[in-house]
Design an enzyme around this catalytic site. Structure first.
Site, PDB file in Angstrom:
ATOM      1  CE  LYS A 120      -4.466  -1.646   1.294  1.00  0.00           C
ATOM      2  NZ  LYS A 120      -5.609  -1.707   2.190  1.00  0.00           N
ATOM      3  CE  LYS A 202      -5.479  -8.218  -1.311  1.00  0.00           C
ATOM      4  NZ  LYS A 202      -6.654  -7.997  -0.495  1.00  0.00           N
ATOM      5  CE  LYS A 205     -13.138  -3.947   0.533  1.00  0.00           C
ATOM      6  NZ  LYS A 205     -11.868  -3.765   1.246  1.00  0.00           N
TER       7      LYS A 205
HETATM    8  N1  AQP Z   1      -8.579 -11.191  -3.377  1.00  0.00           N
HETATM    9  C1  AQP Z   1      -8.971 -11.755  -2.236  1.00  0.00           C
HETATM   10  N2  AQP Z   1      -9.107 -13.094  -2.151  1.00  0.00           N
HETATM   11  C2  AQP Z   1      -9.526 -13.687  -0.991  1.00  0.00           C
HETATM   12  N3  AQP Z   1      -9.804 -12.984   0.129  1.00  0.00           N
HETATM   13  C3  AQP Z   1      -9.677 -11.646   0.088  1.00  0.00           C
HETATM   14  N4  AQP Z   1      -9.877 -10.672   0.996  1.00  0.00           N
HETATM   15  C4  AQP Z   1      -9.605  -9.466   0.449  1.00  0.00           C
HETATM   16  N5  AQP Z   1      -9.223  -9.616  -0.825  1.00  0.00           N
HETATM   17  C5  AQP Z   1      -9.254 -10.958  -1.089  1.00  0.00           C
HETATM   18  C6  AQP Z   1     -10.322 -10.928   2.363  1.00  0.00           C
HETATM   19  O1  AQP Z   1     -11.425 -10.063   2.623  1.00  0.00           O
HETATM   20  C7  AQP Z   1     -11.378  -9.677   3.992  1.00  0.00           C
HETATM   21  C8  AQP Z   1     -11.519  -8.200   4.129  1.00  0.00           C
HETATM   22  O2  AQP Z   1     -10.432  -7.529   3.614  1.00  0.00           O
HETATM   23  P1  AQP Z   1     -10.257  -5.967   3.896  1.00  0.00           P
HETATM   24  O3  AQP Z   1     -11.257  -5.195   3.150  1.00  0.00           O
HETATM   25  O4  AQP Z   1     -10.260  -5.716   5.348  1.00  0.00           O
HETATM   26  O5  AQP Z   1      -8.823  -5.668   3.419  1.00  0.00           O
HETATM   27  P2  AQP Z   1      -8.031  -6.185   2.206  1.00  0.00           P
HETATM   28  O6  AQP Z   1      -7.559  -7.558   2.493  1.00  0.00           O
HETATM   29  O7  AQP Z   1      -6.981  -5.143   1.945  1.00  0.00           O
HETATM   30  O8  AQP Z   1      -9.119  -6.214   1.041  1.00  0.00           O
HETATM   31  P3  AQP Z   1      -9.106  -5.435  -0.326  1.00  0.00           P
HETATM   32  O9  AQP Z   1     -10.353  -5.803  -1.070  1.00  0.00           O
HETATM   33  O10 AQP Z   1      -7.797  -5.653  -1.026  1.00  0.00           O
HETATM   34  O11 AQP Z   1      -9.257  -3.951   0.170  1.00  0.00           O
HETATM   35  P4  AQP Z   1      -8.413  -2.675  -0.249  1.00  0.00           P
HETATM   36  O12 AQP Z   1      -8.493  -2.603  -1.734  1.00  0.00           O
HETATM   37  O13 AQP Z   1      -9.092  -1.533   0.426  1.00  0.00           O
HETATM   38  O14 AQP Z   1      -7.040  -2.890   0.258  1.00  0.00           O
HETATM   39  C9  AQP Z   1     -10.091 -10.206   4.571  1.00  0.00           C
HETATM   40  O15 AQP Z   1     -10.391 -11.396   5.282  1.00  0.00           O
HETATM   41  C10 AQP Z   1      -9.264 -10.505   3.365  1.00  0.00           C
HETATM   42  O16 AQP Z   1      -8.354 -11.569   3.599  1.00  0.00           O
END
Ligand code: AQP
Length: 338
Positions: A120, A202, A205
Site C-alpha cells: 500500500k 490480489k 476493491k
Molecule cells: N482477493 C482476495 N481473495 C480472498 N480474500 C480476500 N480478501 C480481500 N481480498 C481478497 C479478504 O477479505 C477480507 C476483508 O479484507 P479488507 O477489506 O479488510 O482488506 P483487504 O484484504 O486489503 O481487502 P481489499 O479488497 O484488497 O481492500 P483494499 O483494496 O481496500 O485494500 C479479509 O479477510 C481478506 O483476507
C-alpha cells in the site's frame, strides 16, 4: 450482564472488511461467505472496519455510503443480526483505545515487515501515513477485544494475524494471561482471488482499474463482460499450469462458486476454449450473486432499520469490548476511579 450458558460454551469468531470500495468476490469468497457457515456454531462478531479504511484517503460521503452498503451486504449474504453481533468499528470506541495501547507493545521492525504496508505504501506513495504503518496494531485490537479464538480471513491477512498473536503473547508474558491467542481460519477454496486484469496481483476493491475486480453488486452484464475480458495466457486449454496465472484464477473462482474440484472443472471444459469457459464463469458468478443483490436492494431501501441494527450491534459489541479494555488498563497501571 451474564452471558447465556450456550454462548459461554461457544468459541468466538471475529472478522471484518473495510468499506474502502464496493465489496468484491475476493471479499465474498475469502471472508463473508465463510462467515455464514460459522454463525451457527460460534459466537460471532462481524464489523465494518471504517477506522481501517481511512489509512488510505477516502471521500467522506463515499465512505459513509460504503459503510451502510457493507453492513447491508453482510446481511444480504446471509448474516443474521439475531445470531451475530454486526457492528461498525467506529461506533465502538474501545477499538481505537486498545489500538493505542497495543501500539506501545508492537515493534517498529515487526510493522516494517508487513507485506500489506509495503504494497500500500508503494501504491499510495503520496500518503504513507502512520496509520497505514500501525494498521496491524488496530487489527490486533479488533481481534483481542472480543477474545476471538478464530479469525476467518483470506490468505493476505494471515501475516497480520501472526502479528496479533505475537503482540498478545508479549502482553500476556509481561503481565499475566489477558488475551486469548487467536488463530486464522482460511476458506477451503477462494483464499486468494487474483485480479482479472493482472492475475499475479490480489483482487482488491480499491484497484483503480474496475476491470480488475468483480464487485458483489455488479449487474450481470458487467460481470459477464469483466470475465470475458479477464487476462489469460495465449493458450486455449482450460487446464491449470505454471505460467497460467489467469486461467488458474478463473478455475479457482469457478470451483469456489460451484463447489466442484479444479479437476472436475478441467474435465467439464475439456475440448472447449477459453471463450466458453469465461462465459460460464461469468454467468455462474452473476447467477449466484443475483439473490444477494435483491436482498441488498431491499435493505438499502430501509435505512432506519439498518441504523437500528447498527446501534443494537454496537451496544452488544461495546459490552464485551469494554470489559477487555478495562482489564488491559488495569494491567498496564492506569489509575481507574469508579
Ligand atoms: N482477493 C482476495 N481473495 C480472498 N480474500 C480476500 N480478501 C480481500 N481480498 C481478497 C479478504 O477479505 C477480507 C476483508 O479484507 P479488507 O477489506 O479488510 O482488506 P483487504 O484484504 O486489503 O481487502 P481489499 O479488497 O484488497 O481492500 P483494499 O483494496 O481496500 O485494500 C479479509 O479477510 C481478506 O483476507
Amino acid at each position: 450482564m451474564n452471558q447465556p450458558q450456550e454462548l459461554q460454551n461457544k468459541k468466538t469468531i471475529l472478522s471484518a472488511v473495510q468499506p474502502s470500495g464496493i465489496l468484491t468476490i475476493g471479499n465474498y469468497l475469502g471472508a463473508i461467505r465463510n462467515w455464514n457457515l460459522l454463525q451457527e456454531q460460534y459466537n460471532c462478531y462481524f464489523c465494518v472496519a471504517d477506522l481501517h479504511a481511512i489509512t488510505v484517503r477516502q471521500v467522506p460521503a463515499e465512505l459513509r455510503k460504503r459503510t451502510y452498503e457493507a453492513f447491508a451486504v453482510y446481511m444480504a449474504c446471509g448474516l443474521d443480526p439475531e445470531k451475530n453481533t454486526l457492528f461498525v468499528q467506529s461506533h465502538v470506541p474501545c477499538h481505537a483505545e486498545l489500538a493505542w495501547v497495543l501500539n506501545c507493545y508492537t515493534m517498529f521492525g515487526e510493522l516494517s515487515r508487513m507485506t500489506q504496508f509495503k504494497d500500500k505504501s508503494a501504491r499510495h506513495s503520496e500518503n504513507i501515513n502512520a496509520g497505514l504503518f500501525t494498521y496491524p496494531a488496530l487489527m490486533a485490537a479488533d481481534i483481542l477485544l472480543y477474545g476471538a479464538d478464530y479469525v476467518p480471513v483470506g490468505q493476505d491477512q494471515l501475516q497480520h494475524i501472526e502479528l496479533a498473536r505475537d503482540v498478545a503473547n508479549r502482553f500476556n508474558n509481561l503481565y499475566s494471561d489477558t488475551f486469548v491467542i487467536p488463530e486464522g481460519l482460511l476458506p477451503k477454496a477462494g483464499a486468494k482471488v487474483m485480479s482479472l486484469a493482472d492475475p499475479t496481483k490480489k483482487m482488491s476493491k480499491s484497484d483503480e482499474n474496475p476491470m480488475a475486480y468483480v464487485s458483489i453488486l455488479d449487474p450481470k452484464d458487467v460481470i459477464v463482460k469483466k470475465f470475458k475480458r479477464a487476462v489469460t495466457d495465449s493458450g486455449s486449454e482450460v487446464k491449470r499450469g505454471e505460467d497460467k496465472a489467469g486461467i488458474n484464477n478463473l478455475i479457482t473462482i469457478y470451483s469456489a462458486f460451484t463447489g466442484k474440484s479444479p479437476e472436475e472443472v478441467e474435465k467439464e471444459f475439456e475440448g472447449q476454449g477459453y471463450g466458453a469457459f469465461k462465459l460460464a464463469v461469468g454467468e455462474t458468478v452473476a447467477d449466484t450473486l443475483a439473490p444477494v443483490q435483491d436482498k441488498f436492494n431491499a435493505l438499502m431501501g430501509d435505512k432506519p432499520y439498518l441504523e437500528s441494527l447498527m446501534k443494537k450491534g454496537s451496544e452488544q459489541a461495546y459490552r464485551r469490548a469494554s470489559k477487555t479494555l478495562s482489564k488491559v488498563y488495569r494491567k498496564v497501571g492506569f489509575a481507574q476511579v469508579k
